[in-house]
Design a protein around this motif. Structure first.
Motif, mmCIF file in Angstrom:
data_model
loop_
_atom_site.group_PDB
_atom_site.id
_atom_site.type_symbol
_atom_site.label_atom_id
_atom_site.label_comp_id
_atom_site.label_asym_id
_atom_site.label_seq_id
_atom_site.Cartn_x
_atom_site.Cartn_y
_atom_site.Cartn_z
ATOM 1 N N PHE A 165 15.654 -3.282 -3.680
ATOM 2 C CA PHE A 165 14.504 -2.585 -4.259
ATOM 3 C C PHE A 165 13.740 -1.904 -3.121
ATOM 4 O O PHE A 165 13.456 -2.540 -2.101
ATOM 5 C CB PHE A 165 13.642 -3.633 -4.988
ATOM 6 C CG PHE A 165 12.291 -3.182 -5.467
ATOM 7 C CD1 PHE A 165 12.066 -1.891 -5.931
ATOM 8 C CD2 PHE A 165 11.226 -4.084 -5.492
ATOM 9 C CE1 PHE A 165 10.823 -1.503 -6.386
ATOM 10 C CE2 PHE A 165 9.971 -3.708 -5.941
ATOM 11 C CZ PHE A 165 9.764 -2.414 -6.389
ATOM 12 N N LEU A 174 5.796 1.749 -0.700
ATOM 13 C CA LEU A 174 4.839 0.682 -0.414
ATOM 14 C C LEU A 174 4.929 0.381 1.077
ATOM 15 O O LEU A 174 6.027 0.095 1.574
ATOM 16 C CB LEU A 174 5.234 -0.548 -1.248
ATOM 17 C CG LEU A 174 4.284 -1.728 -1.416
ATOM 18 C CD1 LEU A 174 4.906 -2.805 -2.283
ATOM 19 C CD2 LEU A 174 3.738 -2.310 -0.160
ATOM 20 N N CYS A 216 4.857 -1.066 -8.964
ATOM 21 C CA CYS A 216 3.613 -0.505 -9.502
ATOM 22 C C CYS A 216 3.506 0.988 -9.203
ATOM 23 O O CYS A 216 2.918 1.745 -9.979
ATOM 24 C CB CYS A 216 2.414 -1.257 -8.921
ATOM 25 S SG CYS A 216 2.339 -2.978 -9.435
ATOM 26 N N ASN A 260 7.549 -0.209 -15.556
ATOM 27 C CA ASN A 260 7.566 -1.395 -14.691
ATOM 28 C C ASN A 260 6.332 -2.242 -14.967
ATOM 29 O O ASN A 260 5.216 -1.706 -15.045
ATOM 30 C CB ASN A 260 7.541 -0.959 -13.216
ATOM 31 C CG ASN A 260 7.249 -2.130 -12.275
ATOM 32 O OD1 ASN A 260 8.102 -2.985 -12.059
ATOM 33 N ND2 ASN A 260 6.027 -2.182 -11.745
ATOM 34 N N HIS A 275 10.629 -10.474 -13.741
ATOM 35 C CA HIS A 275 10.099 -10.518 -12.371
ATOM 36 C C HIS A 275 9.619 -11.929 -12.056
ATOM 37 O O HIS A 275 8.911 -12.543 -12.859
ATOM 38 C CB HIS A 275 8.910 -9.550 -12.206
ATOM 39 C CG HIS A 275 9.335 -8.109 -12.182
ATOM 40 N ND1 HIS A 275 8.463 -7.076 -11.924
ATOM 41 C CD2 HIS A 275 10.553 -7.534 -12.362
ATOM 42 C CE1 HIS A 275 9.126 -5.926 -11.957
ATOM 43 N NE2 HIS A 275 10.389 -6.178 -12.225
ATOM 44 N N ALA A 317 13.016 -8.161 -3.587
ATOM 45 C CA ALA A 317 11.868 -7.347 -3.185
ATOM 46 C C ALA A 317 11.453 -7.767 -1.760
ATOM 47 O O ALA A 317 11.109 -8.914 -1.566
ATOM 48 C CB ALA A 317 10.716 -7.557 -4.157
ATOM 49 N N GLN A 318 11.486 -6.789 -0.890
ATOM 50 C CA GLN A 318 12.066 -5.466 -0.984
ATOM 51 C C GLN A 318 12.997 -5.249 0.206
ATOM 52 O O GLN A 318 13.043 -6.088 1.096
ATOM 53 C CB GLN A 318 10.967 -4.424 -1.009
ATOM 54 C CG GLN A 318 10.047 -4.573 -2.218
ATOM 55 C CD GLN A 318 9.131 -3.356 -2.420
ATOM 56 O OE1 GLN A 318 9.227 -2.344 -1.747
ATOM 57 N NE2 GLN A 318 8.224 -3.488 -3.370
ATOM 58 N N LEU A 330 7.624 -7.615 1.895
ATOM 59 C CA LEU A 330 7.970 -8.907 1.284
ATOM 60 C C LEU A 330 9.248 -9.472 1.909
ATOM 61 O O LEU A 330 9.389 -9.483 3.129
ATOM 62 C CB LEU A 330 8.029 -8.775 -0.249
ATOM 63 C CG LEU A 330 6.682 -8.349 -0.891
ATOM 64 C CD1 LEU A 330 6.831 -8.168 -2.390
ATOM 65 C CD2 LEU A 330 5.567 -9.347 -0.597
#
Ligand code: AHR
Length: 519
Positions: A53, A57, A101, A202, A267, A371-372, A377
């Motif tokens: 993913f 971000l 997001c 999402n 999730h 993620a990710q 993360l």
């Protein structure tokens, strides 16, 4: 010394030896037992379970992937060569983009055409930084081609229109005469791309619009209607699924729209507890609690599958865990909105147990996306300007790649518990598969940070001629790689296995992840 004294001394020595044998028995954990049914190959473990993913971000896209064509960092059409080469080692099968997001605020038309003319926007979700749209649809699909992976695009249902979603798919996949296909050609891509995976929103229960399950189901049906198949391109539509253990969401979605989706996206993050802690600063209690939360994935996929079974007994709809992993405190001095965290042996264990769970549930779980991918993360890669390091989680993905598209071999494990205080967890976690060339692979995790475990494996329906292995472990629970010391953790040859009459016996060191290859 006379005969009597000799006898007493001999008895004493023997007695001491017996005592020390008992003492050392106490130090080693009792044996585990694994039965692998090689004679009952089950479903195929989709390679897409090993998906990734990448969201707009922090430094995932910009810096992590995209450096631009004029960067001194070696790149191909703006995409980092070192990162692509590393990701090819783990055979990334599918890549989700542009969020998260971010997806429900993203307007794809801002990210096409000459880069100098693309508008900027504020990335309100993630640090309030400027998003200059230099990385858009063409760049993402180029990245997927460079990696040899399937693109998985997440559409904007939260703040975008039905028309906008419909046109994005048309822009990418339509080969005929239409303004959208023409626009793509004018932007330098005459042929349409193949696009299979497309998510209709999402986290629409949260950042994607704070909707109820009923309201989202209705919205899903409306938007999904216009996500068209052009020519031979068949879209595999993924609906927003539940947050963790929200079984009611799954119930409503399956009841209302189960016949109109190919996948439902779950999730689940196993953060570092209520009060977030740094990834690499923790004690054994935190280690235990983290792995306990990671193992909850077993319950989640089991129970969501049970709800889905009611509406879809033939398991046509896949459970797609398109966000999972650890979520720690950000590293000191970094932007809190960038979610940049270190990655230790503990994260590697989380990856190992989670992937084993997905393998064992491959009948329903047919895609997952950690993620990710980079700098965010539970990343597999961290970058700092021109430098790049591989995290312990990367090594787990490399070790487990043997399971891609292999047939699951059902297995059962009996093992001692890993106890901490009054709580306990199964010490060992495993999965097994047989690949197209007939080789059997077993991946095993020893969760106990202090005790090794001897596991006797009975292999039903197969003979062991040769066995080899690799291991990831370290002396410290919080061992991790840094830019100054990039290879503190890496895999090594594992010699702790011997062939037995009905299979093999392996001794897993404390806090280790092992992959065995059996021929
Ligand atoms: O992965 C970070 C964020 O976590 C994603 O943007 C969102 O979907 C989830 O809440």
């Amino acid at each position: 010394m006379n005969l009597k004294q000799l006898l007493v001394t001999a008895l004493l020595v023997a007695g001491l030896a017996a005592v020390s044998a008992i003492a050392s028995d106490k130090e080693t954990a009792p044996s585990g037992r694994l039965v692998i049914h090689a004679d009952q190959p089950s479903d195929t473990i989709s390679r897409n379970i090993y998906g990734h993913f990448s969201e707009h971000l922090g430094r995932c896209i910009y810096e992590g992937i995209w450096v631009g064509e004029d960067s001194p960092i070696p790149n191909t059409r703006g995409i980092r060569n070192d990162v692509v080469a590393a990701l090819k080692r783990i055979k990334v099968p599918v890549l989700r983009w542009p969020g998260g997001c971010f997806a429900d605020e993203y307007h794809w038309q801002d990210g096409i055409g000459p880069r100098s003319q693309r508008p900027s926007m504020v990335n309100t979700h993630w640090g309030g930084v400027v998003e200059n749209n230099q990385f858009g649809t063409h760049e993402f699909l180029d990245l997927c081609e460079q990696l040899g992976c399937e693109p998985y695009i997440c559409g904007n249902l939260g703040s975008g229109s039905v028309q906008e979603m419909q046109q994005w798919v048309e822009y990418i996949t339509f080969d005929g005469i239409s303004p959208l296909a023409e626009l793509r050609r004018n932007n330098g891509h005459p042929a349409p791309w193949k696009l299979k995976f497309f998510a209709v929103g999402n986290e629409n229960w949260g950042c994607g619009g704070n909707m109820t399950a009923q309201f989202y189901s209705d919205q899903y049906k409306r938007y999904a209607t216009y996500v068209r198949n052009f020519g031979t391109n068949q879209i595999y539509k993924v609906a927003c699924g539940p947050n963790g253990g929200n079984y009611q969401w799954t119930e409503t979605l399956m009841h209302e729209a189960g016949k109109r989706m190919a996948g439902l996206a779950l999730h689940y993050y196993c953060g570092s507890g209520k009060k977030k802690q740094l990834a690499a600063v923790f004690d054994e209690g935190d280690w235990f609690a983290q792995l306990q939360r990671a193992l909850q994935m077993e319950e989640l996929v089991t129970k969501h599958s049970e709800v889905m079974d009611k509406y879809d007994p033939d398991r046509k709809v896949a459970l797609i865990v398109d966000e999972w992993g650890t979520w720690h405190q950000v590293e000191p001095g970094t932007n809190p909105g960038f979610l940049y965290q270190q990655n230790t042996l503990r994260d590697a264990l989380v990856a190992g147990v989670t992937l084993n769970i997905f393998n064992n549930h491959c009948r329903r779980v047919r895609m997952a996306n950690i993620a990710q991918m980079i700098n965010v993360l539970q990343a597999v890669i961290l970058t700092e300007k021109e430098k790049m390091i591989l995290t312990p989680t990367f090594h787990v993905f490399e070790m487990f790649a043997v399971h891609h598209d292999a047939r699951l071999l059902p297995s059962e494990i009996q093992c001692p518990d890993y106890e901490f205080g009054s709580a306990k967890l199964p010490q060992i976690n495993a999965s097994a598969s047989r690949d197209r060339d007939g080789r059997i692979h077993v991946t095993l995790c020893n969760l106990d940070p202090k005790n090794a475990s001897e596991v006797a494996c009975k292999l039903d329906g197969a003979k062991v001629a040769r066995i080899s292995g690799r291991i990831l472990t370290a002396p410290e629970m919080s061992a991790h790689n840094t830019f100054g010391s990039p290879e503190t953790l890496k895999t090594a040859t594992f010699e702790g296995t011997r062939i037995s009459a009905d299979g093999f016996v392996t001794t897993l060191p404390a806090k280790s992840i092992v992959v065995l290859e059996i021929e």
